[in-house]
Write a protein that holds these residues in place. Structure first.
Motif, short mmCIF file in Angstrom:
data_model
loop_
_atom_site.label_atom_id
_atom_site.label_comp_id
_atom_site.label_asym_id
_atom_site.label_seq_id
_atom_site.Cartn_x
_atom_site.Cartn_y
_atom_site.Cartn_z
N ARG A 101 0.85 -1.20 0.00
CA ARG A 101 0.00 0.00 0.00
C ARG A 101 0.88 1.24 0.00
NH1 ARG A 101 -5.45 0.44 3.41
NH2 ARG A 101 -5.94 -0.96 1.66
N TRP A 102 0.57 2.17 -0.93
CA TRP A 102 1.33 3.40 -1.06
C TRP A 102 0.37 4.59 -0.98
CZ3 TRP A 102 6.69 3.60 -1.84
CH2 TRP A 102 7.31 2.35 -1.97
N PRO A 103 0.67 5.58 -0.13
CA PRO A 103 -0.23 6.74 0.02
C PRO A 103 -0.13 7.70 -1.16
CG PRO A 103 1.71 7.01 1.40
CD PRO A 103 1.80 5.62 0.81
N VAL A 104 -1.27 8.28 -1.50
CA VAL A 104 -1.34 9.29 -2.55
C VAL A 104 -1.04 10.65 -1.94
CG1 VAL A 104 -2.91 10.43 -4.18
CG2 VAL A 104 -2.96 7.94 -3.91
N ALA A 105 -0.45 11.54 -2.72
CA ALA A 105 -0.23 12.91 -2.26
C ALA A 105 -1.56 13.65 -2.32
CB ALA A 105 0.81 13.60 -3.14
N GLY A 106 -2.19 13.85 -1.20
CA GLY A 106 -3.52 14.46 -1.17
C GLY A 106 -4.57 13.44 -1.59
N GLN A 107 -5.32 13.76 -2.63
CA GLN A 107 -6.32 12.86 -3.19
C GLN A 107 -6.18 12.83 -4.70
OE1 GLN A 107 -10.35 13.89 -2.09
NE2 GLN A 107 -10.32 12.50 -0.35
N PHE A 108 -6.47 11.66 -5.27
CA PHE A 108 -6.52 11.52 -6.72
C PHE A 108 -7.99 11.30 -7.07
CE2 PHE A 108 -6.35 8.85 -10.59
CZ PHE A 108 -5.63 9.70 -11.41
N HIS A 119 -4.94 6.28 -1.36
CA HIS A 119 -3.82 5.34 -1.41
C HIS A 119 -4.04 4.40 -2.60
CE1 HIS A 119 -6.89 3.00 0.85
NE2 HIS A 119 -6.41 1.99 0.12
N VAL A 120 -3.00 3.68 -2.96
CA VAL A 120 -3.12 2.67 -3.99
C VAL A 120 -2.48 1.37 -3.49
CG1 VAL A 120 -0.98 3.41 -5.15
CG2 VAL A 120 -2.67 2.07 -6.41
N ASP A 121 -3.17 0.27 -3.69
CA ASP A 121 -2.62 -1.05 -3.38
C ASP A 121 -2.05 -1.64 -4.67
OD1 ASP A 121 -3.37 -0.92 -0.73
OD2 ASP A 121 -5.29 -1.92 -1.06
N VAL A 122 -0.76 -1.94 -4.65
CA VAL A 122 -0.12 -2.50 -5.84
C VAL A 122 0.25 -3.95 -5.59
CG1 VAL A 122 0.74 -0.26 -6.60
CG2 VAL A 122 2.21 -1.73 -5.19
N LEU A 123 0.26 -4.72 -6.66
CA LEU A 123 0.66 -6.12 -6.62
C LEU A 123 2.11 -6.21 -7.07
CD1 LEU A 123 0.23 -9.20 -6.53
CD2 LEU A 123 -0.80 -9.03 -8.81
N VAL A 124 2.96 -6.75 -6.22
CA VAL A 124 4.38 -6.88 -6.54
C VAL A 124 4.71 -8.36 -6.71
CG1 VAL A 124 6.74 -6.48 -5.77
CG2 VAL A 124 4.96 -4.78 -5.31
N ALA A 125 5.25 -8.71 -7.87
CA ALA A 125 5.65 -10.08 -8.16
C ALA A 125 7.17 -10.16 -8.21
CB ALA A 125 5.07 -10.53 -9.50
N ALA A 126 7.70 -11.27 -7.72
CA ALA A 126 9.14 -11.54 -7.78
C ALA A 126 9.36 -12.89 -8.43
CB ALA A 126 9.75 -11.52 -6.38
N ALA A 127 10.36 -12.97 -9.31
CA ALA A 127 10.73 -14.21 -9.97
C ALA A 127 12.22 -14.44 -9.74
CB ALA A 127 10.42 -14.16 -11.46
N ARG A 128 12.58 -15.59 -9.18
CA ARG A 128 13.97 -15.88 -8.84
C ARG A 128 14.46 -17.12 -9.57
NH1 ARG A 128 11.31 -14.02 -4.34
NH2 ARG A 128 12.36 -12.37 -3.13
N CYS A 129 15.73 -17.09 -9.98
CA CYS A 129 16.32 -18.24 -10.67
C CYS A 129 17.83 -18.08 -10.70
CB CYS A 129 15.77 -18.33 -12.10
SG CYS A 129 16.38 -19.75 -13.02
#
Length: 327
Positions: free
Chosen positions: A11-18, A27-37
């Motif tokens: 979760r990342w806060p927005v500056a003020g409101q969008f 705020h915006v909730d982002v999906l973070v993916a990681a790939a390891r090899c």
């Protein structure tokens, strides 16, 4: 090949409101993916498309559902398989971009070379979004954005009082270039008259004036500026429709489901003489990085997602003189 995949929500806060016609975000909730090899790691980020009823949490579940199938593949084969395993959207975007990043790391090459760019990517002038609000508020926001060096402003409209809002922004930023996003709201308006009125105020492009399914309302409209499809263009599957009713398309990686489809969509759209814009959702620089590559040949670039947040990732893009610049 021991490919390990993980996914999480941040979760990342927005500056003020969008604020857009569909509501406001703090705020915006982002999906973070990681790939390891083989000791290397690739990272990707996606933002859920709210009007498609996506959520970041659903995206995590989608990625978890394909982990086992992809675990025995190399990154490129996994990315190719992913195009069929998951539909376009936030989950495929985050994982697709993570696999691109991993492949580049393993190959010891910059991602732009793997993506087929002929030359290194350059800083780009990006739009800065002026949230929907009362005209005086939008005027003040435009003046602030202009003072920060943004020479291209994108206005969120709602189908009511749009001319007043654009006129106010023009007062606040008299030298700025203007583009507008009607967010599907012009179905009940005289579209041609509205387009001419906004063009007289210096608007150079209008995004998604009508709702998905109502594209025929644009037939026969003589507009002085191009109409671009956003919600009407999710992937290459909609290109025939867009070529009939629009002058161009807005490519967003969260819609296309990643860099793989975004690059293919850009190539096929240009082959049809459609104008290109590359945009984004609210996101950090991790989500913007692959879109920045796809945007190198676009007429309009709208990659201000990180600039709209209260903070960004370390070593993220900077925004100077209205341009998006890599760290």
């Amino acid at each position: 090949m021991n490919l390990q995949i993980s996914a999480a929500v941040e979760r990342w806060p927005v500056a003020g409101q969008f604020v857009i016609a569909r509501g406001a975000k703090t705020h915006v909730d982002v999906l973070v993916a990681a790939a390891r090899c083989n000791g290397a790691i690739g990272m990707g980020e996606g933002t859920a498309i709210y009007y498609l009823q996506e959520t970041a949490e659903k995206g995590v579940s989608q990625i978890e559902g394909v982990m086992e199938v992809l675990s025995g593949l190399d990154p490129r084969a996994a990315r190719e398989a992913l195009q069929q395993l998951l539909p376009p959207g936030v989950a495929r975007n985050a994982l697709d971009c993570a696999l691109w990043d991993l492949e580049a790391s393993l190959a010891g090459k910059p991602l732009w070379q793997l993506a087929g760019l002929a030359t290194p990517p350059q800083p780009l002038q990006t739009a800065f979004t002026i949230s929907l609000g009362e005209p005086d508020v939008m005027e003040a926001d435009a003046a602030k954005a202009s003072a920060r060096g943004f020479g291209l402003l994108k206005l969120k409209l709602t189908g009511e009082g749009d001319r007043d809002r654009v006129a106010a922004v023009r007062r606040g930023a008299p030298m700025a270039r203007l583009i507008v996003d009607a967010n599907e709201s012009w179905g009940g308006l005289d579209i041609e008259a509205e387009a001419h009125a906004l063009a007289a105020l210096g608007v150079e492009m209008i995004e998604q004036p009508v709702a998905v399914g109502q594209e025929t309302l644009l037939d026969g409209v003589s507009a002085p500026v191009p109409f671009l499809a956003d919600e009407s263009c999710q992937s290459r599957a909609e290109l025939d429709l867009c070529a009939r009713h629009f002058d161009g398309i807005n490519i967003k990686l969260d819609k296309t489901g990643g860099l793989t489809e975004a690059l293919a969509l850009a190539r096929e759209a240009q082959a049809r003489d459609l104008k290109l814009m590359v945009g984004c959702m609210l996101s950090t620089s991790l989500g913007i990085a692959p879109a920045w590559l796809a945007a190198q040949g676009a007429i309009w670039v709208d990659l201000d997602g990180p600039a709209l947040l209260a903070r960004d990732r370390e070593d993220g893009f900077t925004f100077e003189g209205g341009k998006i610049i890599p760290a």
